[in-house]
Design a protein around this motif. Structure first.
Motif, PDB file in Angstrom:
ATOM      1  N   ASN A   1      10.905  11.471  -4.418  1.00  0.00           N
ATOM      2  CA  ASN A   1      11.268  12.038  -5.720  1.00  0.00           C
ATOM      3  C   ASN A   1      10.496  13.268  -6.172  1.00  0.00           C
ATOM      4  N   SER A   2       9.413  13.600  -5.518  1.00  0.00           N
ATOM      5  CA  SER A   2       8.589  14.709  -6.014  1.00  0.00           C
ATOM      6  C   SER A   2       8.792  15.959  -5.184  1.00  0.00           C
ATOM      7  N   GLN A   3       8.296  17.059  -5.737  1.00  0.00           N
ATOM      8  CA  GLN A   3       8.331  18.331  -5.021  1.00  0.00           C
ATOM      9  C   GLN A   3       7.080  19.126  -5.367  1.00  0.00           C
ATOM     10  N   LYS A   4       6.856  20.156  -4.606  1.00  0.00           N
ATOM     11  CA  LYS A   4       5.696  21.024  -4.809  1.00  0.00           C
ATOM     12  C   LYS A   4       5.628  21.454  -6.277  1.00  0.00           C
ATOM     13  N   GLY A   5       4.426  21.389  -6.843  1.00  0.00           N
ATOM     14  CA  GLY A   5       4.214  21.798  -8.224  1.00  0.00           C
ATOM     15  C   GLY A   5       4.308  20.671  -9.229  1.00  0.00           C
ATOM     16  N   ASP A   6       4.783  19.492  -8.807  1.00  0.00           N
ATOM     17  CA  ASP A   6       4.792  18.340  -9.701  1.00  0.00           C
ATOM     18  C   ASP A   6       3.361  17.848  -9.878  1.00  0.00           C
ATOM     19  N   LEU A   7       3.185  16.846 -10.713  1.00  0.00           N
ATOM     20  CA  LEU A   7       1.856  16.324 -11.023  1.00  0.00           C
ATOM     21  C   LEU A   7       1.895  14.806 -11.040  1.00  0.00           C
TER      22      LEU A   7
ATOM     23  N   ASN B   1      -1.743  16.423   0.072  1.00  0.00           N
ATOM     24  CA  ASN B   1      -1.233  17.077   1.278  1.00  0.00           C
ATOM     25  C   ASN B   1       0.106  17.775   1.083  1.00  0.00           C
ATOM     26  N   ASN B   2       0.719  17.597  -0.093  1.00  0.00           N
ATOM     27  CA  ASN B   2       2.054  18.151  -0.329  1.00  0.00           C
ATOM     28  C   ASN B   2       2.127  19.024  -1.578  1.00  0.00           C
ATOM     29  N   ASP B   3       1.006  19.625  -1.958  1.00  0.00           N
ATOM     30  CA  ASP B   3       0.953  20.568  -3.082  1.00  0.00           C
ATOM     31  C   ASP B   3       1.463  19.977  -4.394  1.00  0.00           C
ATOM     32  N   ILE B   4       1.120  18.725  -4.615  1.00  0.00           N
ATOM     33  CA  ILE B   4       1.408  18.045  -5.877  1.00  0.00           C
ATOM     34  C   ILE B   4       0.057  17.822  -6.551  1.00  0.00           C
ATOM     35  N   PHE B   5      -0.089  18.284  -7.774  1.00  0.00           N
ATOM     36  CA  PHE B   5      -1.358  18.144  -8.490  1.00  0.00           C
ATOM     37  C   PHE B   5      -1.659  16.669  -8.732  1.00  0.00           C
ATOM     38  N   VAL B   6      -2.957  16.334  -8.725  1.00  0.00           N
ATOM     39  CA  VAL B   6      -3.382  14.954  -8.944  1.00  0.00           C
ATOM     40  C   VAL B   6      -4.469  14.930 -10.008  1.00  0.00           C
ATOM     41  N   ILE B   7      -4.213  14.154 -11.051  1.00  0.00           N
ATOM     42  CA  ILE B   7      -5.225  13.829 -12.051  1.00  0.00           C
ATOM     43  C   ILE B   7      -5.466  12.334 -11.920  1.00  0.00           C
ATOM     44  N   THR B   8      -6.730  11.942 -11.789  1.00  0.00           N
ATOM     45  CA  THR B   8      -7.049  10.522 -11.694  1.00  0.00           C
ATOM     46  C   THR B   8      -7.863  10.081 -12.906  1.00  0.00           C
ATOM     47  N   LEU B   9      -7.603   8.869 -13.327  1.00  0.00           N
ATOM     48  CA  LEU B   9      -8.402   8.198 -14.342  1.00  0.00           C
ATOM     49  C   LEU B   9      -9.092   7.047 -13.622  1.00  0.00           C
ATOM     50  N   THR B  10     -10.410   7.074 -13.609  1.00  0.00           N
ATOM     51  CA  THR B  10     -11.166   6.068 -12.873  1.00  0.00           C
ATOM     52  C   THR B  10     -12.302   5.506 -13.722  1.00  0.00           C
ATOM     53  N   GLY B  11     -12.884   4.454 -13.214  1.00  0.00           N
ATOM     54  CA  GLY B  11     -14.015   3.837 -13.901  1.00  0.00           C
ATOM     55  C   GLY B  11     -15.308   3.953 -13.127  1.00  0.00           C
ATOM     56  N   ARG B  12     -15.259   4.635 -11.977  1.00  0.00           N
ATOM     57  CA  ARG B  12     -16.463   4.800 -11.156  1.00  0.00           C
ATOM     58  C   ARG B  12     -16.579   6.243 -10.698  1.00  0.00           C
TER      59      ARG B  12
ATOM     60  N   LYS C   1      -3.393   6.096  -1.114  1.00  0.00           N
ATOM     61  CA  LYS C   1      -2.322   6.648  -0.272  1.00  0.00           C
ATOM     62  C   LYS C   1      -1.451   7.636  -1.042  1.00  0.00           C
ATOM     63  N   VAL C   2      -1.131   7.340  -2.298  1.00  0.00           N
ATOM     64  CA  VAL C   2      -0.286   8.268  -3.050  1.00  0.00           C
ATOM     65  C   VAL C   2      -1.051   9.544  -3.382  1.00  0.00           C
ATOM     66  N   CYS C   3      -2.325   9.422  -3.693  1.00  0.00           N
ATOM     67  CA  CYS C   3      -3.121  10.624  -3.986  1.00  0.00           C
ATOM     68  C   CYS C   3      -3.280  11.483  -2.736  1.00  0.00           C
ATOM     69  N   GLU C   4      -3.487  10.852  -1.592  1.00  0.00           N
ATOM     70  CA  GLU C   4      -3.564  11.601  -0.340  1.00  0.00           C
ATOM     71  C   GLU C   4      -2.232  12.298  -0.054  1.00  0.00           C
ATOM     72  N   TYR C   5      -1.121  11.583  -0.249  1.00  0.00           N
ATOM     73  CA  TYR C   5       0.200  12.192  -0.033  1.00  0.00           C
ATOM     74  C   TYR C   5       0.364  13.426  -0.929  1.00  0.00           C
ATOM     75  N   CYS C   6       0.049  13.278  -2.196  1.00  0.00           N
ATOM     76  CA  CYS C   6       0.216  14.389  -3.137  1.00  0.00           C
ATOM     77  C   CYS C   6      -0.691  15.555  -2.773  1.00  0.00           C
TER      78      CYS C   6
ATOM     79  N   GLU D   1       0.818  -1.218   0.000  1.00  0.00           N
ATOM     80  CA  GLU D   1       0.000   0.000   0.000  1.00  0.00           C
ATOM     81  C   GLU D   1       0.851   1.268   0.000  1.00  0.00           C
ATOM     82  N   ASN D   2       2.158   1.147   0.256  1.00  0.00           N
ATOM     83  CA  ASN D   2       3.050   2.320   0.327  1.00  0.00           C
ATOM     84  C   ASN D   2       3.983   2.488  -0.860  1.00  0.00           C
ATOM     85  N   VAL D   3       3.894   1.620  -1.864  1.00  0.00           N
ATOM     86  CA  VAL D   3       4.901   1.666  -2.931  1.00  0.00           C
ATOM     87  C   VAL D   3       4.890   2.980  -3.712  1.00  0.00           C
ATOM     88  N   PHE D   4       3.736   3.526  -3.992  1.00  0.00           N
ATOM     89  CA  PHE D   4       3.675   4.747  -4.788  1.00  0.00           C
ATOM     90  C   PHE D   4       3.908   5.999  -3.938  1.00  0.00           C
ATOM     91  N   SER D   5       3.321   6.038  -2.758  1.00  0.00           N
ATOM     92  CA  SER D   5       3.502   7.226  -1.903  1.00  0.00           C
ATOM     93  C   SER D   5       4.953   7.366  -1.468  1.00  0.00           C
TER      94      SER D   5
END
Length: 162
Positions: free
Chosen positions: A108-114, A136-147, A129-134, A98-102
């Motif tokens: 490796n990321s910093q504020k303003g990354d995506l 909370n850390n000013d990293i933009f998140v775009i999700t592709l979902t099916g629901r 977990k990775v989306c929550e991390y991003c 559950e922690n591999v991406f976060s």
């Protein structure tokens, strides 16, 4: 495989594309996502992508097209797919899958990354977990979902739901 099955599979794909083309909200979300990606690149920030299973393959292809060539010759763009098997198994062994991406984004990321995060279900624990991390850390998140209104969309700046 019979010709009928092949034609049926192609017809299903065509119906899916037609539904997307008729969905004005979805088309606007795709436009907003492309503008956010362009802004991220213009600001000299980086783009990361992730997913599980087939979604990981899509995340890898997305990063390859940005860092390689998509439709025209241009400079390579800063895109990284979180998909290295030795990294994933190391972190999964030490900290849990559950922690591999976060953990990768933390390192490796910093504020303003995506981050482009792909989750058909919208509830994969490592994607959440990775989306929550991003988020909370000013990293933009775009999700592709099916629901629609999936758990992961709560942490997303733009959720493209098909």
């Amino acid at each position: 495989m019979s010709i009928d099955k092949i034609i049926n599979a192609m017809e299903e794909s065509k119906i899916g594309i037609d539904k997307i083309l008729k969905n004005d909200v979805l088309i606007r979300d795709i436009q907003k996502a492309s503008e956010l990606i362009e802004k991220t690149i213009t600001n000299e920030s980086r783009i990361f992508s992730c997913g599980n299973g087939g979604s990981m393959c899509d995340a890898m292809h997305f990063a390859e097209e940005l860092s390689g060539r998509f439709r025209e010759n241009r400079r390579g763009l800063p895109a990284i797919s979180i998909s290295d098997p030795s990294y994933l198994t190391c972190v999964a062994n030490d900290f849990g899958f559950e922690n591999v991406f976060s953990r990768f984004m933390e390192a490796n990321s910093q504020k303003g990354d995506l981050l482009l995060a792909i989750s058909t279900s919208g509830r994969s624990r490592n994607i959440l977990k990775v989306c929550e991390y991003c988020s909370n850390n000013d990293i933009f998140v775009i999700t592709l979902t099916g629901r629609e209104n999936s758990e992961v969309s709560n942490f997303s700046d733009i959720d493209i739901c098909t």
